[in-house]
Design an enzyme around this catalytic site. Structure first.
Site, PDB file in Angstrom:
ATOM      1  N   GLY A  53      -2.786   4.713   2.663  1.00 30.32           N
ATOM      2  CA  GLY A  53      -3.424   3.798   2.301  1.00 30.32           C
ATOM      3  C   GLY A  53      -4.243   3.868   1.770  1.00 30.32           C
ATOM      4  O   GLY A  53      -5.109   5.131   1.470  1.00 30.32           O
ATOM      5  N   ALA A  54      -4.635   2.602   0.500  1.00 24.95           N
ATOM      6  CA  ALA A  54      -5.965   3.212  -0.160  1.00 24.95           C
ATOM      7  C   ALA A  54      -7.040   3.073   0.391  1.00 24.95           C
ATOM      8  O   ALA A  54      -7.623   4.051  -0.091  1.00 24.95           O
ATOM      9  CB  ALA A  54      -5.472   1.817  -1.635  1.00 24.95           C
ATOM     10  N   ASP A 241      -3.467  -1.221  -4.323  1.00 24.50           N
ATOM     11  CA  ASP A 241      -3.636   0.030  -4.323  1.00 24.50           C
ATOM     12  C   ASP A 241      -4.811  -0.518  -5.472  1.00 24.50           C
ATOM     13  O   ASP A 241      -5.640   0.158  -5.484  1.00 24.50           O
ATOM     14  CB  ASP A 241      -2.991   0.627  -4.281  1.00 24.50           C
ATOM     15  CG  ASP A 241      -1.610   1.154  -3.260  1.00 24.50           C
ATOM     16  OD1 ASP A 241      -2.431   2.410  -2.369  1.00 24.50           O
ATOM     17  OD2 ASP A 241      -0.691   0.449  -3.299  1.00 24.50           O
ATOM     18  N   ASN A 250       1.010  -2.245  -6.212  1.00 28.08           N
ATOM     19  CA  ASN A 250       1.119  -1.933  -4.794  1.00 28.08           C
ATOM     20  C   ASN A 250       2.116  -1.312  -4.485  1.00 28.08           C
ATOM     21  O   ASN A 250       3.430  -0.854  -5.773  1.00 28.08           O
ATOM     22  CB  ASN A 250       1.316  -3.379  -4.171  1.00 28.08           C
ATOM     23  CG  ASN A 250       1.021  -3.682  -2.708  1.00 28.08           C
ATOM     24  OD1 ASN A 250      -0.065  -2.775  -2.186  1.00 28.08           O
ATOM     25  ND2 ASN A 250       1.780  -4.042  -1.272  1.00 28.08           N
TER      26      ASN A 250
END
Length: 357
Positions: A53-54, A241, A250
């Protein structure tokens, strides 16, 4: 908050502090945490997807600089070598190396590298968590409006990939408005894409929603179009992202959701902090991941033992791009900590330019 978040926190039980993170690889079957005590361990946790997860990766990368400072006892020259390990581990798509460089530059002239590294990483992560809370509030207003205009008593929202607090401190991105909706007493149901091949939706987002008691249904990735045709999806919220001149970068599958939503006149929103906007970037390389990530799946057997099994024929060729690109024409709007922006990149840039004048 001050260094204590749901997915990651500073652990004080050791002689020196360390970083403790939720091991996402074990979810949804087992909840475990992992201690990160060196720069090498931080880099490995990012690379092997212990964390993903970014937003969470960005925070852990900066906390990693603090862990590295502890490791080298505040020696700045040695710290720079350790930081390179962390920078190399962060996916290039996140465009985050510059933020790490800024932190290191601040530490260059510091009289107390360890304390300043700790403070800097906490300030960044606290800000990320606060931005997530604002995304929740702004996004919930959209949910309320769509529900009101629909004349329904329950709203059905489609999500894609891991978009909760395992992805962004501390409420998440796309799940943040949904969590807020539940707090406000809104009857909400979430369609959760499984998000093959890593199944971040089925394993992570679904697990999070279950922890919060929110009604959800996991669907195979190809099902959402049919549900849209049937009128069973009222809106789509995804994370990002990165957002650049090409569109929203993404998790693979996002583009197809946007196409289907556009064809069925369903609002398609991207929940992300404005720090992901980088409209000056035009050239982008989409990460091509290991074939094994598509060859194998993780699950539990009848004895509830976690196993990894192959699902493809031997010697099969596989191609797996980690992300895809959704163009602005398919985006209804962006839900950010600063408010809601229409999916018009030129207009967003104008707003940012005026706010900086």
């Amino acid at each position: 908050m001050q260094g204590n978040y749901i997915a990651v926190w500073i652990n004080n039980d050791f002689f020196d502090e360390c970083l403790e993170v939720v091991d996402q690889r074990m979810l949804p079957f087992e909840y475990h945490t992992q201690y990160l005590t060196t720069a090498e361990e931080v880099a490995k946790a990012i690379k092997n997807r212990t964390v993903s997860g970014a937003g969470v990766i960005k925070s852990i990368a900066l906390f990693g600089v603090y862990i590295a400072a502890l490791e080298v006892e505040g020696d700045f020259e040695k710290l720079q070598e350790k930081v390179l390990l962390i920078k190399e581990a962060v996916p290039p798509i996140l465009n985050f190396s510059c933020k790490i460089d800024i932190m290191v530059d601040h530490l260059r002239s510091s009289s107390d590298v360890i304390s300043d590294a700790r403070r800097y990483s906490i300030e960044f992560s606290d800000n990320e968590a606060q931005e997530s809370q604002k995304i929740a509030q702004h996004g919930c207003k959209i949910i309320e409006d769509i529900l009101k205009n629909s004349g329904k008593t329950k709203i059905n929202i489609l999500t894609h990939s891991s978009v909760g607090w395992l992805s962004m401190l501390d409420d998440g991105s796309a799940l943040a408005p949904i969590y807020e909706a539940k707090k406000r007493g809104i009857d909400v149901h979430v369609w959760v894409d499984e998000t093959r091949p890593l199944n971040e939706g089925a394993s992570l987002s679904a697990w999070e929603l279950a922890q919060d008691g929110i009604e959800y249904t996991i669907i195979s990735d190809g099902t959402s179009g049919y549900l849209m045709q049937k009128g069973e999806i009222d809106m789509v919220i995804v994370g990002a992202d990165s957002v650049n001149a090409n569109g929203v970068i993404n998790t693979t599958g996002t583009y197809l959701k946007a196409l289907a939503a556009n064809d069925n006149n369903i609002p398609f929103y991207v929940a992300t902090p404005t720090s992901t906007f980088d409209f000056a970037t035009k050239d982008i390389s989409i990460e091509l991941r290991s074939e094994d990530e598509a060859h194998y799946m993780k699950g539990v057997d009848e004895n509830k033992t976690i196993r990894k099994v192959r699902i493809t024929p031997e010697n099969s060729d596989v191609i797996y791009y980690a992300f895809d690109i959704t163009p602005q024409r398919l985006i209804t709007g962006f839900i950010t900590q600063s408010g809601i922006y229409e999916g018009n990149f030129d207009r967003i840039q104008e707003i940012f330019k005026k706010s900086n004048e």
